[in-house]
Design a protein around this motif. Structure first.
Motif, short mmCIF file in Angstrom:
data_model
loop_
_atom_site.label_atom_id
_atom_site.label_comp_id
_atom_site.label_asym_id
_atom_site.label_seq_id
_atom_site.Cartn_x
_atom_site.Cartn_y
_atom_site.Cartn_z
N GLN A 1 0.81 -1.21 0.00
CA GLN A 1 0.00 0.00 0.00
C GLN A 1 0.85 1.27 0.00
O GLN A 1 0.35 2.36 0.31
N GLU A 2 2.14 1.12 -0.34
CA GLU A 2 2.96 2.31 -0.56
C GLU A 2 2.59 2.91 -1.92
O GLU A 2 1.80 2.33 -2.67
N TYR A 3 3.21 4.03 -2.25
CA TYR A 3 2.84 4.74 -3.46
C TYR A 3 3.84 4.46 -4.57
O TYR A 3 5.04 4.25 -4.34
N ARG A 4 3.33 4.44 -5.81
CA ARG A 4 4.18 4.21 -6.97
C ARG A 4 3.59 4.95 -8.17
O ARG A 4 2.46 5.44 -8.11
N ASP A 5 4.35 5.00 -9.25
CA ASP A 5 3.80 5.66 -10.43
C ASP A 5 3.24 4.62 -11.39
O ASP A 5 3.28 3.42 -11.12
N ALA A 6 2.72 5.09 -12.52
CA ALA A 6 2.04 4.19 -13.45
C ALA A 6 2.99 3.18 -14.08
O ALA A 6 2.54 2.18 -14.65
N ASN A 7 4.30 3.42 -13.96
CA ASN A 7 5.28 2.46 -14.47
C ASN A 7 5.73 1.47 -13.41
O ASN A 7 6.62 0.65 -13.67
N LEU B 1 7.23 2.28 -10.58
CA LEU B 1 8.39 2.75 -9.83
C LEU B 1 7.94 3.32 -8.49
O LEU B 1 6.99 4.09 -8.42
N PRO B 2 8.62 2.94 -7.40
CA PRO B 2 8.19 3.41 -6.07
C PRO B 2 8.36 4.91 -5.91
O PRO B 2 9.29 5.52 -6.45
N LEU B 3 7.46 5.50 -5.14
CA LEU B 3 7.50 6.92 -4.82
C LEU B 3 7.68 7.07 -3.32
O LEU B 3 7.23 6.22 -2.54
N PRO B 4 8.30 8.16 -2.88
CA PRO B 4 8.62 8.28 -1.44
C PRO B 4 7.41 8.45 -0.54
O PRO B 4 7.44 8.05 0.62
N ASN B 5 6.32 9.05 -1.05
CA ASN B 5 5.17 9.27 -0.17
C ASN B 5 3.93 9.57 -1.00
O ASN B 5 4.00 9.68 -2.24
N ARG B 6 2.83 9.74 -0.33
CA ARG B 6 1.53 9.95 -0.97
C ARG B 6 1.42 11.31 -1.67
O ARG B 6 0.50 11.53 -2.45
N PHE B 7 2.32 12.22 -1.38
CA PHE B 7 2.22 13.57 -1.95
C PHE B 7 3.18 13.78 -3.13
O PHE B 7 3.27 14.87 -3.66
N ASP B 8 3.87 12.74 -3.53
CA ASP B 8 4.84 12.88 -4.61
C ASP B 8 4.14 13.09 -5.95
O ASP B 8 3.19 12.38 -6.29
N PRO C 1 3.76 23.60 -0.80
CA PRO C 1 2.64 22.65 -0.81
C PRO C 1 1.66 22.92 -1.95
O PRO C 1 1.08 21.98 -2.51
N GLY C 2 1.50 24.18 -2.33
CA GLY C 2 0.57 24.51 -3.40
C GLY C 2 1.01 24.03 -4.76
O GLY C 2 0.24 24.10 -5.72
N SER C 3 2.26 23.56 -4.87
CA SER C 3 2.76 23.07 -6.15
C SER C 3 2.67 21.56 -6.26
O SER C 3 3.09 20.99 -7.26
N ARG C 4 2.15 20.93 -5.24
CA ARG C 4 1.95 19.47 -5.31
C ARG C 4 0.66 19.16 -6.08
O ARG C 4 -0.38 19.79 -5.85
N CYS C 5 0.71 18.19 -6.97
CA CYS C 5 -0.46 17.81 -7.77
C CYS C 5 -1.66 17.48 -6.89
O CYS C 5 -2.79 17.89 -7.16
N CYS D 1 -4.21 20.17 -5.28
CA CYS D 1 -5.32 20.72 -6.05
C CYS D 1 -6.26 19.64 -6.57
O CYS D 1 -7.48 19.83 -6.63
N HIS D 2 -5.70 18.49 -6.98
CA HIS D 2 -6.49 17.50 -7.71
C HIS D 2 -6.91 16.29 -6.87
O HIS D 2 -7.78 15.53 -7.31
N MET D 3 -6.32 16.11 -5.71
CA MET D 3 -6.76 15.04 -4.81
C MET D 3 -6.72 15.52 -3.37
O MET D 3 -6.07 14.91 -2.51
N PRO D 4 -7.41 16.62 -3.07
CA PRO D 4 -7.35 17.15 -1.71
C PRO D 4 -8.03 16.21 -0.72
O PRO D 4 -8.95 15.47 -1.07
N TYR D 5 -7.54 16.25 0.51
CA TYR D 5 -8.21 15.51 1.58
C TYR D 5 -9.43 16.31 2.01
O TYR D 5 -9.31 17.43 2.50
#
Length: 761
Positions: A352-358, A360-367, A393-397, A400-404
């Motif tokens: 349940q860690e985060y990864r991209d569509a390829n 590849l692992p990502l460091p966290n949920r906000f990457d 923080p405002g520059s993280r995808c 804006c697109h997946m706010p809590y």
């Protein structure tokens, strides 16, 4: 010329007469349901996660540390958020003390004045309070009737307080427990939510554990089984016992030899929708179609994902959360509709860690890699796109697109926010108009929606418009009129299955009449297209709507029959949904007092599934409400013939017989209900009523006690028990029963007056 005209007229009349004769007579029936085949899967076919670890150690280790791997289990110090240290939870009318019993078990002890102590052992813990937006932990206990029920008080980690859900009593959402609250302010007190599907209770389905099965047999209480309260390997991969056995027997060559018992389906090769379905087994609102689901069985035969849109206003037309929902908003997202996005494109399935569509692992949920793997142009000049500093923080995808967003039904007293899986564009004015939290306001709380909208337009200009159906539904309000819905169906627009379902289901629910004549061309075309869809929810809605409003038209009837014959493997899934949809109309009509309409809906449902015990029972209730006791009893008996283990049908048969003065017949029916299910509180309650009306209060006492034993929240049983005690002049016991009933229903003024009179005596 005149003679020719007369001849042409005679020919035309003759042809019409022939057609009329050919179509005369009863309508052709629907073909009976085909013999149903599905994988022969039983509880014993599951091996458990430890067996998988023998060969899949890396995946097992990742899973063990994940939120699925730590989702619940036996109460112990590693899992519990708060120690059971004897510090009481204080209510106005008593205390609930989490403690350790002498035998080492964890338990809650309920103490109230003038009542014996009640001990509820903790037989399982659900949730580890892991989730970032607000993690909670609940507790379950086994009841005498074989159910495993959730207790009403839970712990939330962030605020570190005990809380309960008050929505069914106070309508205040989830609130911390305080000394000015009564126990009955908690909506789930006495406990009414079960693990697994139990029809007479609220249910959490099979989601809060692995391979949950509630098994019943005539004459004894149900039994609730589950492999684990964690979410294990087989919840997603299906039953593995035969696979494990084969691999242990000859691990070197089992796969190469093509041993069928060793085969396990590869989830990596699933289609987009099939992959989503694996996660939507739990991460989506859904309607139960039948009991008995276990992983590996055809999910669509047991659950309908779109059906809640018919009745449950949980989401807005764009999929944003209106009340309380899960991650099904994914189905409204452009990344799903116009792309290939599945859950595992972002979430590694084992850790349940985060990864991209390829992958590849990502460091966290906000990457940003979750988004830029598919949208690389945005990463090249991130500040030009976000208009915020690259490291802010405002520059993280996701900002804006997946706010809590806070789940609205929870209220605001406790933080319980979840990521919005519709992946929307920030639309401050539109979102505020819906009542949805504006993503920009998470950082810019000092600016209202108008100012944020102006800034948005200054930076990005005109935003991509909503899908035409979404925009039309949002503009039309909660209950669009027929003309509006027809106009939406006439719009040329790309596919949007969920919005299309909302439009058609709104039309079906609010505007179509039984055998109501011709439909607007756009409506009939869309319903026929839906009926031919490969999605069982859409197909069932199209078929049910055509059946409801045009089922007596021979051309439409032929279409329905032909479509049924072509369903093949979808037949069970579609028929079950078709019946649920017509039953929904019947239930709504019956509850509003329109018994004629209800009876029509139930009878149409029985055309599709003639031996559906639940529909026959509801048909009986509709006849009873309409004053036709003979027809009601006939329907109850037909329901019993279809399923003799349905205690509720026997109970209603008893009620019907009692209403027309057949006391021996009513007694026999209640006894049959209790022979089927000795824990059925409604049967016990109505048996007590039978004795009380017959002026046999002493005989009524034990049935009422049993009713309150198996359903402590059944307030009328407590009140009627008090009446029986009063008739026998057993004042102290009457007082206790009245207090118990008033705890649950303090609005009962006659009971309150009776209690005051007794206390004055």
């Amino acid at each position: 010329m005149a003679a020719g005209a007369v001849l042409m007229l005679l020919v035309a009349v003759g042809a019409f007469a022939l057609i009329a004769r050919r179509d005369a007579g009863p309508l052709p029936p629907f073909p009976p349901p085909a013999a149903r085949t599905e994988p022969d899967i039983a509880f014993e076919d599951f091996a458990g996660a430890a067996a998988c670890a023998e060969c899949h150690a890396e995946q097992h280790a990742a899973w063990s540390a994940s939120t699925h791997g730590r989702a619940g289990g036996d109460p112990d110090a590693r899992l519990l958020v708060r120690a059971f240290d004897g510090r009481p939870i204080q209510f106005r009318d008593g205390t609930v003390t989490p403690t350790r019993l002498a035998d080492g078990r964890h338990a809650f002890i309920i103490r109230r004045p003038d009542r014996p102590d009640q001990v509820l052992p903790v037989d399982g813990v659900v949730g580890g309070a892991h989730l970032v937006g607000g993690g909670t932990q609940g507790f379950v206990t086994k009841f005498e009737d074989g159910t495993v029920r959730f207790l009403p008080w839970e712990m939330i980690r962030r605020e570190n307080v005990w809380f309960c859900n008050t929505n069914t009593r106070l309508d205040r959402g989830w609130i911390p427990i305080t000394p000015d609250m009564a126990l009955h302010d908690c909506g789930d007190w006495p406990p009414i939510r079960t693990l697994g599907n139990v029809p007479r209770f609220a249910t959490c389905q099979e989601c809060h554990g692995s391979q949950i099965e509630v098994e019943g047999a005539p004459g004894r209480p149900a039994e609730t089984h589950y492999v684990s309260l964690r979410i294990n390997c087989e919840s997603c991969h299906g039953p593995a016992a035969r696979h494990v056995e084969a691999m242990r027997a000859r691990p070197e060559n089992a796969r190469d030899a093509g041993d069928p018992a060793a085969a396990m389906p590869s989830l990596a090769l699933l289609s987009k929708d099939a992959s989503l379905e694996v996660c939507f087994r739990c991460h989506a609102l859904k309607d139960a179609l039948a009991p008995g689901y276990l992983p590996g069985k055809p999910f669509a035969d047991y659950y309908g994902l779109a059906l809640p849109l018919l009745s449950d206003a949980a989401v807005f037309p764009d999929g944003r959360i209106r009340t309380f929902a899960y991650q099904k908003g994914h189905l409204w997202s452009d990344c799903y509709l116009n792309g290939s996005m599945t859950c595992v494109d972002c979430h590694a399935p084992h850790s349940q860690e985060y990864r991209d569509a390829n992958g590849l692992p990502l460091p966290n949920r906000f990457d940003d890699g979750q988004c830029t793997a598919c949208h690389p142009s945005k990463a090249a000049r991130i500040e030009e796109h976000t208009r915020h500093a690259a490291d802010s923080p405002g520059s993280r995808c996701v900002a804006c697109h997946m706010p809590y967003l806070q789940e609205p039904e929870v209220g605001t007293a406790l933080r319980y926010a979840r990521s919005d899986h519709t992946i929307p564009l920030p639309r401050p004015r539109f979102d505020a108009g819906l009542g949805v939290e504006v993503a920009c306001a998470d950082c810019h709380a000092d600016r209202d929606a108008t100012a944020l909208q102006a800034q948005s337009e200054a930076w990005w200009g005109e935003l991509k418009p909503h899908h035409p159906l979404v925009a039309g539904l949002a503009a039309a309000g909660d209950r669009p009129d027929r003309a509006t819905l027809v106009r939406l169906l006439e719009l040329p627009a790309p596919p949007h299955p969920m919005a299309e379902f909302i439009v058609l289901s709104s039309l079906f629910r609010d505007h179509l009449e039984p055998d109501g004549g011709a439909l607007e061309p756009a409506v009939e075309t869309r319903l026929r297209d839906a009926a031919l869809a490969r999605d069982p929810d859409a197909a069932a809605l199209g078929l049910a709507a055509l059946h409801w409003t045009r089922g007596n038209d021979r051309r439409t009837r032929r279409f329905l029959i032909e479509r049924l014959g072509s369903l093949s493997a979808m037949e069970t899934a579609v028929r079950r949904r078709w019946v649920v949809l017509l039953g929904f109309l019947g239930d709504a009509a019956r509850e509003s007092g329109n018994t004629t309409r209800a009876i029509t809906a139930y009878n149409k449902a029985l055309e599709v599934r003639p031996a559906d015990a639940a529909v026959l029972l509801n048909l009986g209730l509709a006849h009873a409400a309409g004053g036709d006791a003979v027809a009601a009893e006939s329907a109850y008996l037909a329901s019993i013939a279809a399923d003799s283990t349905n205690a509720l049908a026997w109970t209603n048969l008893g009620i019907s017989r009692a209403a027309r003065g057949d006391t021996p017949g009513a007694l026999a029916a209640y006894q049959r209900a209790l022979a089927v299910d000795p824990t059925d509180a409604l049967a016990w309650f109505n048996l007590g009523n039978l004795y009380l009306r017959a002026d046999r209060p002493a005989d009524a006492i034990d049935p009422y006690r049993e009713a309150t034993r198996f359903s402590p929240g059944l307030a009328p049983a407590h009140f009627n028990l008090a009446r029986a005690y009063l008739t026998l002049d057993r004042i102290a016991e009457a007082r206790t029963a009245l207090r118990a009933g008033l705890d649950l229903d303090p609005s009962n003024t006659s009971a309150a007056e009776a209690l005051r009179a007794l206390e004055e005596r």
